[in-house]
Design an enzyme around this catalytic site. Structure first.
Site, mmCIF file in Angstrom:
data_model
loop_
_atom_site.group_PDB
_atom_site.id
_atom_site.type_symbol
_atom_site.label_atom_id
_atom_site.label_comp_id
_atom_site.label_asym_id
_atom_site.label_seq_id
_atom_site.Cartn_x
_atom_site.Cartn_y
_atom_site.Cartn_z
ATOM 1 N N TYR A 33 7.394 -47.888 3.588
ATOM 2 C CA TYR A 33 7.999 -46.932 4.515
ATOM 3 C C TYR A 33 6.930 -46.184 5.285
ATOM 4 O O TYR A 33 5.739 -46.264 4.957
ATOM 5 C CB TYR A 33 8.906 -45.947 3.761
ATOM 6 C CG TYR A 33 8.179 -44.871 2.969
ATOM 7 C CD1 TYR A 33 7.513 -45.163 1.783
ATOM 8 C CD2 TYR A 33 8.145 -43.556 3.427
ATOM 9 C CE1 TYR A 33 6.850 -44.174 1.074
ATOM 10 C CE2 TYR A 33 7.485 -42.565 2.715
ATOM 11 C CZ TYR A 33 6.842 -42.883 1.536
ATOM 12 O OH TYR A 33 6.174 -41.913 0.839
ATOM 13 N N LYS A 149 1.872 -47.773 0.945
ATOM 14 C CA LYS A 149 2.958 -46.790 1.079
ATOM 15 C C LYS A 149 4.283 -47.462 0.732
ATOM 16 O O LYS A 149 5.113 -47.767 1.599
ATOM 17 C CB LYS A 149 2.972 -46.202 2.501
ATOM 18 C CG LYS A 149 3.737 -44.878 2.596
ATOM 19 C CD LYS A 149 3.426 -44.165 3.884
ATOM 20 C CE LYS A 149 4.323 -42.979 4.157
ATOM 21 N NZ LYS A 149 4.157 -41.844 3.263
ATOM 22 N N GLU A 181 -4.113 -36.487 -5.512
ATOM 23 C CA GLU A 181 -3.494 -36.024 -4.257
ATOM 24 C C GLU A 181 -2.209 -35.310 -4.614
ATOM 25 O O GLU A 181 -1.897 -35.110 -5.789
ATOM 26 C CB GLU A 181 -3.234 -37.220 -3.328
ATOM 27 C CG GLU A 181 -2.307 -38.256 -3.928
ATOM 28 C CD GLU A 181 -2.039 -39.451 -3.015
ATOM 29 O OE1 GLU A 181 -2.127 -39.300 -1.785
ATOM 30 O OE2 GLU A 181 -1.728 -40.525 -3.546
ATOM 31 N N LEU A 206 -3.008 -42.369 -1.369
ATOM 32 C CA LEU A 206 -2.538 -42.928 -0.107
ATOM 33 C C LEU A 206 -3.456 -42.409 0.994
ATOM 34 O O LEU A 206 -3.712 -41.199 1.067
ATOM 35 C CB LEU A 206 -1.095 -42.476 0.168
ATOM 36 C CG LEU A 206 -0.551 -43.025 1.481
ATOM 37 C CD1 LEU A 206 -0.228 -44.511 1.364
ATOM 38 C CD2 LEU A 206 0.673 -42.254 1.935
HETATM 39 C C1 LIG Z 1 1.448 -39.674 -1.875
HETATM 40 C C2 LIG Z 1 1.151 -39.264 -0.486
HETATM 41 N N1 LIG Z 1 -0.125 -38.940 -0.162
HETATM 42 C C3 LIG Z 1 -0.436 -38.545 1.090
HETATM 43 C C4 LIG Z 1 0.526 -38.446 2.082
HETATM 44 C C5 LIG Z 1 0.129 -37.993 3.461
HETATM 45 O O1 LIG Z 1 0.217 -39.037 4.371
HETATM 46 P P1 LIG Z 1 0.425 -38.768 5.917
HETATM 47 O O2 LIG Z 1 -0.640 -37.794 6.314
HETATM 48 O O3 LIG Z 1 0.248 -40.074 6.545
HETATM 49 O O4 LIG Z 1 1.809 -38.194 6.075
HETATM 50 C C6 LIG Z 1 1.841 -38.790 1.792
HETATM 51 C C7 LIG Z 1 2.876 -38.719 2.832
HETATM 52 O O5 LIG Z 1 4.012 -39.028 2.635
HETATM 53 C C8 LIG Z 1 2.166 -39.218 0.486
HETATM 54 O O6 LIG Z 1 3.419 -39.566 0.148
#
Ligand SMILES: Cc1ncc(COP(=O)(O)O)c(C=O)c1O
Length: 284
Positions: A33, A149, A181, A206
């Site tokens: 996603y 993701k 994170e 991620l």
């Molecule tokens: C586990 C995780 N880490 C980091 C992020 C941050 O990603 P982004 O900056 O692309 O929204 C997300 C965003 O959904 C996430 O689910």
């Protein structure tokens, strides 16, 4: 007005039934996603989100053939049909529908894409950023490929629920006493010597698109960055802390597990970085 979703080639009311019982996304969380922010009708960080979508598909070997041009048309049409100019857009692509069996089907399936939108207020998020947020910590119990993701989000949902039950906004996840994170965001601190510290890219986090843009913004501000894992104690002793994600942008953290960070207010460097991030992410 009823909400409209894009579902596998059609625009449908969300209230209409349209789940495929044997969609592998539904039965095995075999899908990926993206979440994108739209402000004033414009997608922020669009190229980054599109690139990660393709990387996630490759990571799970999902043969999604739609061109980026077609995808972008749907991304705009779903907003138009919901009459939204400020929104979070959710897009999910599963491997597709096949009789339930763990291995991938021998006959390749057609991936199934769905897209939904919900209203978003940047003004409300800006107001929250002035106050800052509280976070709690808990063990990171996720699988070993969270750099993809994937829609396999049960541990993230459990962590967020626990944060919510403790009246916190986000949960930071801990592996060997180091922060990986957040449950849906990347984690950062600014330490006593003024360095920004965040975990380096690996299969344990991620790679946030907001993280990527913040790193560009940092360079323009001339701040020092250390991409390394930081401990729980370092987080508690930080001058400032913050999270990054498409929906939170750069969001100051004032408390971790009820302990005050810095002076317990939204950090001034963090707020500067939030402004700098907006310059980088907002299409010109
Ligand atoms: C586990 C995780 N880490 C980091 C992020 C941050 O990603 P982004 O900056 O692309 O929204 C997300 C965003 O959904 C996430 O689910």
């Amino acid at each position: 007005m009823s909400r409209i979703a894009y579902v596998d080639g059609f625009y449908r009311r969300l209230s209409e039934p349209h789940i495929y019982v044997e969609d592998r996304g539904y039965q095995f969380s075999d899908g990926i996603y993206e979440v994108c922010l739209v402000v004033d009708g414009q997608y922020w960080d669009e190229a980054g989100h599109m690139a990660r979508l393709r990387r996630s598909l490759e990571g799970l070997d999902i043969p999604f053939q739609m061109s980026s041009a077609s995808l972008k048309i749907i991304m705009r049409e779903v907003l138009r049909r919901n009459r939204l100019r400020d929104a979070l857009v959710y897009m999910q692509i599963s491997r597709g529908v096949a009789p339930r069996d763990h291995p991938f089907p021998d006959k390749p399936t057609l991936p199934v894409m769905v897209m939904t939108v919900k209203p978003y207020s940047l003004a409300a998020n800006d107001a929250l950023a002035q106050k800052g947020i509280k976070i709690v910590t808990m063990p990171d119990i996720r699988w070993g490929r969270v750099d993809i993701k994937s829609i396999s989000l049960l541990p993230n949902a459990l962590a967020k629920q626990e944060a919510k039950s403790k009246k916190a906004y986000e949960a930071w996840l801990l592996k060997e006493n180091k922060i990986t994170e957040g449950s849906s965001s990347n984690a950062w601190i600014i330490n006593a010597s003024g360095s920004l510290v965040t975990r380096p890219l690996s299969n344990e986090i991620l790679g946030g698109i907001t993280r990527e843009s913040v790193l560009k913004a940092v360079t323009s501000l001339g701040l020092k960055v250390e991409e390394r894992a930081f401990t729980y104690e370092e987080a508690l002793e930080a001058k400032e802390a913050f999270i990054t994600s498409a929906s939170s942008l750069v969001m100051p953290v004032t408390h971790i597990d009820d302990q005050q960070i810095g002076d317990g207010q939204a950090g001034p460097q963090t707020l500067k970085l939030r402004d700098a991030y907006k310059q980088v992410a907002r299409p010109s």
